[in-house]
Design an enzyme around this catalytic site. Sequence first.
Site, short mmCIF file in Angstrom:
data_model
loop_
_atom_site.label_atom_id
_atom_site.label_comp_id
_atom_site.label_asym_id
_atom_site.label_seq_id
_atom_site.Cartn_x
_atom_site.Cartn_y
_atom_site.Cartn_z
N LYS A 24 39.40 33.19 43.10
CA LYS A 24 40.62 34.00 43.07
C LYS A 24 41.29 34.10 44.45
CE LYS A 24 39.26 38.09 42.15
NZ LYS A 24 39.35 38.90 43.33
N ARG A 99 41.21 46.58 38.83
CA ARG A 99 39.89 46.16 38.38
C ARG A 99 39.39 47.03 37.24
NH1 ARG A 99 38.31 43.70 43.55
NH2 ARG A 99 36.23 42.87 43.54
N ARG A 138 28.83 31.09 49.57
CA ARG A 138 30.12 31.42 50.19
C ARG A 138 29.98 31.92 51.64
NH1 ARG A 138 34.51 35.28 47.33
NH2 ARG A 138 33.09 36.99 47.73
N ARG A 171 29.17 37.33 53.74
CA ARG A 171 29.43 38.75 53.53
C ARG A 171 28.16 39.45 53.05
NH1 ARG A 171 34.86 39.24 49.98
NH2 ARG A 171 33.54 40.72 48.87
N ARG A 182 27.83 43.37 41.52
CA ARG A 182 29.28 43.16 41.49
C ARG A 182 29.68 42.39 40.24
NH1 ARG A 182 30.06 40.03 46.37
NH2 ARG A 182 32.31 40.24 46.28
P1 AMP Z 1 36.55 41.72 46.85
O1 AMP Z 1 36.83 41.21 48.22
O2 AMP Z 1 37.77 41.68 45.95
O3 AMP Z 1 35.34 41.09 46.22
O4 AMP Z 1 36.22 43.29 47.00
C1 AMP Z 1 35.13 43.71 47.80
C2 AMP Z 1 34.73 45.12 47.45
O5 AMP Z 1 35.84 46.01 47.67
C3 AMP Z 1 34.34 45.35 46.01
O6 AMP Z 1 32.98 44.99 45.75
C4 AMP Z 1 34.56 46.87 45.89
O7 AMP Z 1 33.54 47.59 46.55
C5 AMP Z 1 35.84 47.05 46.69
N1 AMP Z 1 37.06 46.87 45.87
C6 AMP Z 1 37.99 45.88 45.97
N2 AMP Z 1 38.96 46.03 45.06
C7 AMP Z 1 38.65 47.15 44.36
C8 AMP Z 1 39.25 47.83 43.26
N3 AMP Z 1 40.39 47.38 42.69
N4 AMP Z 1 38.65 48.96 42.80
C9 AMP Z 1 37.53 49.42 43.36
N5 AMP Z 1 36.88 48.83 44.38
C10 AMP Z 1 37.44 47.69 44.89
#
Ligand code: AMP
Length: 231
Positions: A24, A99, A138, A171, A182
């Site tokens: 994504k 989300r 990753r 990460r 996740r």
């Molecule tokens: P990502 O980089 O999109 O994988 O997001 C990393 C982390 O940020 C996620 O595992 C959540 O802890 C938090 N996060 C990102 N987007 C959201 C969202 N829309 N709602 C809640 N937590 C989020």
Amino acid sequence: MEKDAEELRKDANIILIGAQGSGKSTQAEKLSLALGMCCVSSGDLLREEVDEQTSLGFKAKEYLEKGALVPDEILGAIVLERITQQDCLPGILLDGFPRTLAQARTLDRHLQRLGRSIDRAIYLEVPRAELLRRLSGRYLCRANQHIYNMYTSPPKKPGICDIDGSELYQRADDKGESVQKRLEIFFQETLPLLNYYRKQQKLVTINGYQDIDQVYMDVMHAIRDAFRTGG
Ligand code: AMP
């Protein structure tokens, strides 16, 4: 920018939905470069708050580390405020938000107040076993968060970013139990969004288990189609 990007991006409001490891963010980066749209990644916004040690960042940190969803009272305002800024006027590409159904509804209400609405929700579908494999491979670069994958798109020199020469790192939430957690959250909390956008006839599902350029072409096709058919 591509030839007809100017026409395509006018008022375009696109959501990219995909599990962690679906590609994504890679697609969001390519699309925003090609179309000149404002790419808003909720994960990046949160990581910036953490890095800058803001009070929101302190509150969000524990959730990020655990791989849990950050509560809406912490995250909601950051994303909604970001998409209201001037540079988002020509078009928004949302990566990682919404989300949950609650976030989708909040977003719709917010966009409505701005006189806008979502044009397409694009779901990148990838089998779960492949997601796990990709996540464990990753790596990101320290300087600019350029994304690599040891299995599918490794850097030319191990551990070093091809683009800016900075060190690559993994990460914390791409390791161990956080990854499983996740993915679990994605399948439970985020998949219901597909029905929400399907009912609004805005959902396009794309096979994310193809090479990056093919996925990109399919996504572009879906966006073009949205504007050909008038959204
Ligand atoms: P990502 O980089 O999109 O994988 O997001 C990393 C982390 O940020 C996620 O595992 C959540 O802890 C938090 N996060 C990102 N987007 C959201 C969202 N829309 N709602 C809640 N937590 C989020």
